[in-house]
Design a protein around this motif. Sequence first.
Motif, PDB file in Angstrom:
ATOM      1  N   GLU A  16      16.028  28.283  45.924  1.00 41.88           N
ATOM      2  CA  GLU A  16      15.594  27.004  45.544  1.00 41.88           C
ATOM      3  C   GLU A  16      14.570  26.327  46.483  1.00 41.88           C
ATOM      4  O   GLU A  16      13.661  25.951  46.259  1.00 41.88           O
ATOM      5  CB  GLU A  16      16.849  25.995  45.237  1.00 41.88           C
ATOM      6  CG  GLU A  16      17.737  26.441  44.357  1.00 41.88           C
ATOM      7  CD  GLU A  16      18.988  25.435  44.098  1.00 41.88           C
ATOM      8  OE1 GLU A  16      19.171  24.666  45.122  1.00 41.88           O
ATOM      9  OE2 GLU A  16      19.482  25.451  43.323  1.00 41.88           O
ATOM     10  N   THR A  74      15.365  21.497  39.956  1.00 38.89           N
ATOM     11  CA  THR A  74      15.010  22.302  41.394  1.00 38.89           C
ATOM     12  C   THR A  74      13.853  23.415  41.187  1.00 38.89           C
ATOM     13  O   THR A  74      13.625  23.458  40.018  1.00 38.89           O
ATOM     14  CB  THR A  74      16.069  22.493  41.947  1.00 38.89           C
ATOM     15  OG1 THR A  74      16.713  23.777  41.347  1.00 38.89           O
ATOM     16  CG2 THR A  74      17.354  21.560  41.910  1.00 38.89           C
ATOM     17  N   ALA A 124      14.629  26.251  41.357  1.00 37.55           N
ATOM     18  CA  ALA A 124      15.423  27.322  40.629  1.00 37.55           C
ATOM     19  C   ALA A 124      15.476  27.227  39.289  1.00 37.55           C
ATOM     20  O   ALA A 124      15.785  27.899  38.401  1.00 37.55           O
ATOM     21  CB  ALA A 124      16.634  27.604  41.268  1.00 37.55           C
TER      22      ALA A 124
END
Length: 839
Positions: free
Chosen positions: A761, A818, A820
């Motif tokens: 992330e 995020t 990710a």
Amino acid sequence: MACYTANWDPLGEEAFYRKFELYSMAWNLKEDLRDCLVAAAPYGGPIALLKNNFRKEKSPASRPLLEIYSASGVPLASVLWKSGQVVQLGWTASEDLLCIQEDGTVLIYNLFCEFKRHFSMGNEVLQNHVREAKVFHTEYGTGVAILTGAHRFSLTTNIDDLKLRRMPEVPGLQKLPSCWAVLSQDRVTIILLAVGQDLYLLDNTSCSVVTPPGISPHAGAYVQMAVSFNYYYLALFTDTGSIWMGTSSLKEKLGEFSCDFRAPPRQMVWCTRPRSKQRAVVVAWDRRLLVAGNSKECIQFVLDEDSYLVPELDGVRIFSRTTHEFLHEIPEASEEIFKIASMAPGALLLEAQREYEKQSQKADEYLREIKDQNLLAEAVRQCIEAAGYEHEPETQKSLLRAASFGKCFLDKFPPESFVRTCRDLRVLNAIRDYQIGIPLTFAQYKQLTIEVLLDRLVLRRLYPLAIKICEYLRLSEFQGVSRILAHWACYKVQQKDKSDEEVAHAINQKLGDTPGISYSEIAARAYDCGRTELAIKLLEYEPRSGEQVPLLLKMKKSQLALNKAIESGDTDLVYTVVLHLKNELNRGTFFMTLQKQPVALSLYRQFCKHQELETLKDLYNQDDDHQELGNFHVHSSYSSEKRIEGRVAALQNAVDEYYKAKNEFAAKATEDQIKLLRMQRRLQDELDKPYVDYSLHDTVYSLILDGNHKRAEQLYRDFRIPDKRFWWLKISALAEREDWEEMEKFSKSKKSPIGYLPFVEICMKHHNRHEAKKYAARVTPEQRVKAHILVRELDQAADAAIEHKNENEMNLVLSKCTAATDSSVVEKINRAKAQILKK
């Protein structure tokens, strides 16, 4: 009624004057008025006499006697005069008596000879003494003018707002003026004085010589002057018997009259009537009274005894030892109705009503004559107006009956004037009663207003009559009955023949919860009279704590005031009392008092937190409150101390207090803060970069950003930072520093306590996919599942926000995404926002 005009005296062809008796005086004077100082208040006001004032003996038996009577001669009060020589008496607009002494001191008494206050007319007057004085009334209030032995004038236009003015000097004046008067022109008070044949006008800055327009060059020296009740007109009497009448501005002459009497008159006053074109002057000698006006004729009356003239708004009151009379011009309405052989509509209507009472058909003839001229409404109006000017109730009734009779034959005559006149006359007849002794005329009553009349009845302590008038006129509670009852209560507390309990109970029984009544004002009067316990009892009936507390503080009943303030729930009121106590009591007693009142103590602590920190510390010490003392030292270490050493010392004091309070957690936390402060100071000195006042996390983060990994790890060990927290701090700082090599090295140092998804992330957040791929393979299946669930939830939330076109919800979803997260969610939201912007 047949001889109604018997006492009418014509003055020229346009006006009649009448002198009638108001009262037979009840005072049984033994002295002549000339042997007394006399002052009578206008508007039917009281009469003040100072007897024996001119005697030189100083024995107690020969002391002057100050007496006050009503206008009917009923005694109101008397007192032996024990002060200095009095030069002049006068009344204020509020019926207070002014006694002007030779030394320039003015003493003020009420109607009952009770001393109120005094003031001085200045040092110059004190040194040169008062030779003459006058009391006058202007729009500013009641004023006093003084002529001193140095032949200088001083005056004040308002005794309630004392500002002394010294008038300019008259050049070459070596003796007292033969006469002088106070004038009021364009809101400026000036003095006109006569010296022989010369007139001088004194204003604020200069002295000027003036000459009355049109006066005869052989008029002679001025010996008397008079100013009208409204200050519009001026009259001058010369030693040749000439009377000049004109405006007080000395710009217009109204007339001139020559009489056979050349002796200086005792008094000269104006006799005018509002809205009348006739102007007349009344001149009085020892046994003669003369009325002179615009015509060549005059009216003369013989005076049987010494008399005193009182100018009024619409006439002149004349009183002697035995009688009190009123001289005035006959009003137009009365003249029209009662004049001999009058054919005015009012006269015909009065005759019609009389014939109707006799059951004579002449009533119909008179009535038809009025109606044929279409003057019935005018006839009714004349009768109503004339009734108001009459003093005798029988004449009033006769005229009002005629008006009522005429109204019966009118379709749309407004009844308000008739009803109002009936009410006003009933009030006037009540106050004209011999025992009351206020002979107000209708014009004076209207000028004075009912509110002022009620005040005067209250000043005379005629409370029952005042209340009856309020109820009869249906005045509002606040304007009428409540105000009068409050005055009665204030008078009641001055009576010391009854106990405090009886007086308080009587007042409460009478007043109850009457609107507009302030028990605090009554209590204040009781306290001023020295009856503190009565004041406290009265305050118990006061429903407003805000009115109770200030008076209790004034009476030095601080504890009771504090109780009342707390009961009220008004924090401002509590603060007021607490701060008053703080200034009044010594420190120890003050703190002990607060200990008994938890609410007051709590509020005072709040006050001290913002205003008096040292006092707050003393409070905690007295209570042995170690926990709060520790908090105090922690707060002061950051708010007051600037040096590290002082801050550390304060925190160390906090540690000691926390241990005394057996709060080990707070003590350990404070010890850690001391250790952090010392370490930050050392880092600041070694690295030449500010670290002091950083939190522990910020300090570690900053050290990693600067590449000081060993020092950061030292803090991690010394302060036992949790592994997960330290790993998050370190990878965040390394990513921000873009030290990817150190991050990879750190990830391999030991197994990550936070897993490897955070590495992915953070790398994506800094747009480094290459580094993210290194950690993606190390992400556990469990973390992958959690990530997929998060993406699905965010995708659903994004769809809902787009469907509702709610930008706030879209922004909220973006904030949760995020690096990710599947980029499709972000792209989807950005496309929707772009479409909204286009529209």
